[in-house]
Design an enzyme around this catalytic site. Sequence first.
Site, PDB file in Angstrom:
ATOM      1  N   LYS A  33      -2.637  -5.623  -8.270  1.00 47.08           N
ATOM      2  CA  LYS A  33      -2.161  -4.480  -7.493  1.00 47.08           C
ATOM      3  C   LYS A  33      -1.600  -4.946  -6.152  1.00 47.08           C
ATOM      4  CE  LYS A  33      -4.983  -1.423  -5.390  1.00 47.08           C
ATOM      5  NZ  LYS A  33      -4.459  -1.163  -4.043  1.00 47.08           N
ATOM      6  N   ASP A  60       1.001  -0.002  -5.604  1.00 42.87           N
ATOM      7  CA  ASP A  60       0.167   1.059  -5.034  1.00 42.87           C
ATOM      8  C   ASP A  60       0.728   1.483  -3.673  1.00 42.87           C
ATOM      9  OD1 ASP A  60      -1.942   2.752  -4.400  1.00 42.87           O
ATOM     10  OD2 ASP A  60      -3.345   1.148  -3.941  1.00 42.87           O
ATOM     11  N   LYS A  62       1.519   4.847  -3.200  1.00 38.58           N
ATOM     12  CA  LYS A  62       1.105   6.254  -3.036  1.00 38.58           C
ATOM     13  C   LYS A  62       2.205   7.089  -2.372  1.00 38.58           C
ATOM     14  CE  LYS A  62      -3.815   5.051  -2.440  1.00 38.58           C
ATOM     15  NZ  LYS A  62      -3.722   3.607  -2.178  1.00 38.58           N
ATOM     16  N   ASP A  65       6.175  12.410  -0.224  1.00 39.38           N
ATOM     17  CA  ASP A  65       7.324  12.807   0.594  1.00 39.38           C
ATOM     18  C   ASP A  65       8.025  13.966  -0.105  1.00 39.38           C
ATOM     19  OD1 ASP A  65       9.546  12.636   2.473  1.00 39.38           O
ATOM     20  OD2 ASP A  65       8.968  10.557   2.791  1.00 39.38           O
ATOM     21  N   THR A 124     -10.888   7.574  -2.883  1.00 43.80           N
ATOM     22  CA  THR A 124     -12.300   7.276  -3.181  1.00 43.80           C
ATOM     23  C   THR A 124     -13.127   7.086  -1.913  1.00 43.80           C
ATOM     24  OG1 THR A 124     -11.410   5.078  -3.638  1.00 43.80           O
ATOM     25  CG2 THR A 124     -12.165   6.339  -5.504  1.00 43.80           C
ATOM     26  N   ARG A 215     -12.126  -6.071  -2.667  1.00 43.83           N
ATOM     27  CA  ARG A 215     -12.983  -6.942  -1.854  1.00 43.83           C
ATOM     28  C   ARG A 215     -14.156  -7.623  -2.562  1.00 43.83           C
ATOM     29  NH1 ARG A 215     -13.214  -2.369   2.592  1.00 43.83           N
ATOM     30  NH2 ARG A 215     -12.989  -1.247   0.631  1.00 43.83           N
TER      31      ARG A 215
HETATM   32  O1  C5P Z   1     -11.680  -3.541  -1.862  1.00 40.22           O
HETATM   33  P1  C5P Z   1     -11.794  -2.353  -2.782  1.00 40.22           P
HETATM   34  O2  C5P Z   1     -12.389  -2.703  -4.132  1.00 40.22           O
HETATM   35  O3  C5P Z   1     -12.466  -1.169  -2.115  1.00 40.22           O
HETATM   36  O4  C5P Z   1     -10.274  -1.953  -3.061  1.00 40.22           O
HETATM   37  C1  C5P Z   1      -9.905  -0.779  -3.725  1.00 40.22           C
HETATM   38  C2  C5P Z   1      -8.417  -0.714  -3.768  1.00 40.22           C
HETATM   39  O5  C5P Z   1      -8.018   0.481  -4.422  1.00 40.22           O
HETATM   40  C3  C5P Z   1      -7.736  -0.682  -2.384  1.00 40.22           C
HETATM   41  O6  C5P Z   1      -6.549  -1.461  -2.504  1.00 40.22           O
HETATM   42  C4  C5P Z   1      -7.399   0.769  -2.168  1.00 40.22           C
HETATM   43  O7  C5P Z   1      -6.187   0.929  -1.434  1.00 40.22           O
HETATM   44  C5  C5P Z   1      -7.189   1.277  -3.595  1.00 40.22           C
HETATM   45  N1  C5P Z   1      -7.412   2.715  -3.811  1.00 40.22           N
HETATM   46  C6  C5P Z   1      -8.603   3.346  -3.522  1.00 40.22           C
HETATM   47  N2  C5P Z   1      -8.753   4.692  -3.756  1.00 40.22           N
HETATM   48  C7  C5P Z   1      -7.736   5.405  -4.265  1.00 40.22           C
HETATM   49  C8  C5P Z   1      -6.521   4.767  -4.557  1.00 40.22           C
HETATM   50  C9  C5P Z   1      -6.389   3.408  -4.330  1.00 40.22           C
HETATM   51  O8  C5P Z   1      -9.551   2.700  -3.104  1.00 40.22           O
HETATM   52  N3  C5P Z   1      -7.900   6.684  -4.533  1.00 40.22           N
END
Ligand code: C5P
Length: 232
Positions: A33, A60, A62, A65, A124, A215
């Site tokens: 991603k 990603d 998002k 607009d 999330t 992460r």
């Molecule tokens: O580091 P972590 O596992 O929290 O990363 C989650 C990834 O998913 C991040 O890149 C974040 O931008 C993305 N994301 C998210 N929630 C969403 C959409 C995308 O955490 N609803």
Amino acid sequence: MIKNNIIIALDVNTLKEEERLLNILSPHVQVFKIGIELFYSCGLKAIELVKKYDRDIFLDFKFHDIPNTVYAASKTAVRFGVFMFNVHASGGINMMQKAVEGAEEESEKLGISRPKILGVTVLTSMDSEALKKIGINKSPEGQVLNLARLAKDAGLDGAVASPEEISAIRKAIGKDFLIVTPGVRPEGSDAEDQKRVATPKEAFQRGADYIVIGRPVTKAKDPVAVIKSIVG
Ligand code: C5P
């Protein structure tokens, strides 16, 4: 074995860091991603690098607009040659329909298959308190279902939703709808800013098609060991 349903978030800001992650993780994972941190830092080179490893890209960005701008942006996403991209479902049904229209037109023109388009429901990192503060008095689950239905009606391929809403979306919308789930945390790892979390195993059991993980893998001392522990 290469896993097709785990998406690694390349949330870094140099090509060197991106390359380090691709070197160690591409033998294990098919989809990577690219979000705003990496793209704003490194531009198109970040996309080209993933392609050099012959891996698929979930863009990603998002989009959120007016419909005409999202229509044009979706054409650009197609030209990048990505496997999947997303728009905010809260941008409304017209905006989502235009995303599909733009992607379809451009894919047809280029003679390639249209990327999957997902609707982001509720981030999330947000819980009901955070939703209330932006004027939404529904529960996260209620709002996610509302937006997932709208995404389906607009012709999107699926939605991005937290582990807590997977079962409800499956029940409401059925099988023919992709559910991509961030907020995934392997047993014992830190939730960080994510509020609605589950383990990878739980997410798949509830019906997720893909999990997105950043992460806990990318910041780990041994990212491959974490991937292997998820694959089991
Ligand atoms: O580091 P972590 O596992 O929290 O990363 C989650 C990834 O998913 C991040 O890149 C974040 O931008 C993305 N994301 C998210 N929630 C969403 C959409 C995308 O955490 N609803």
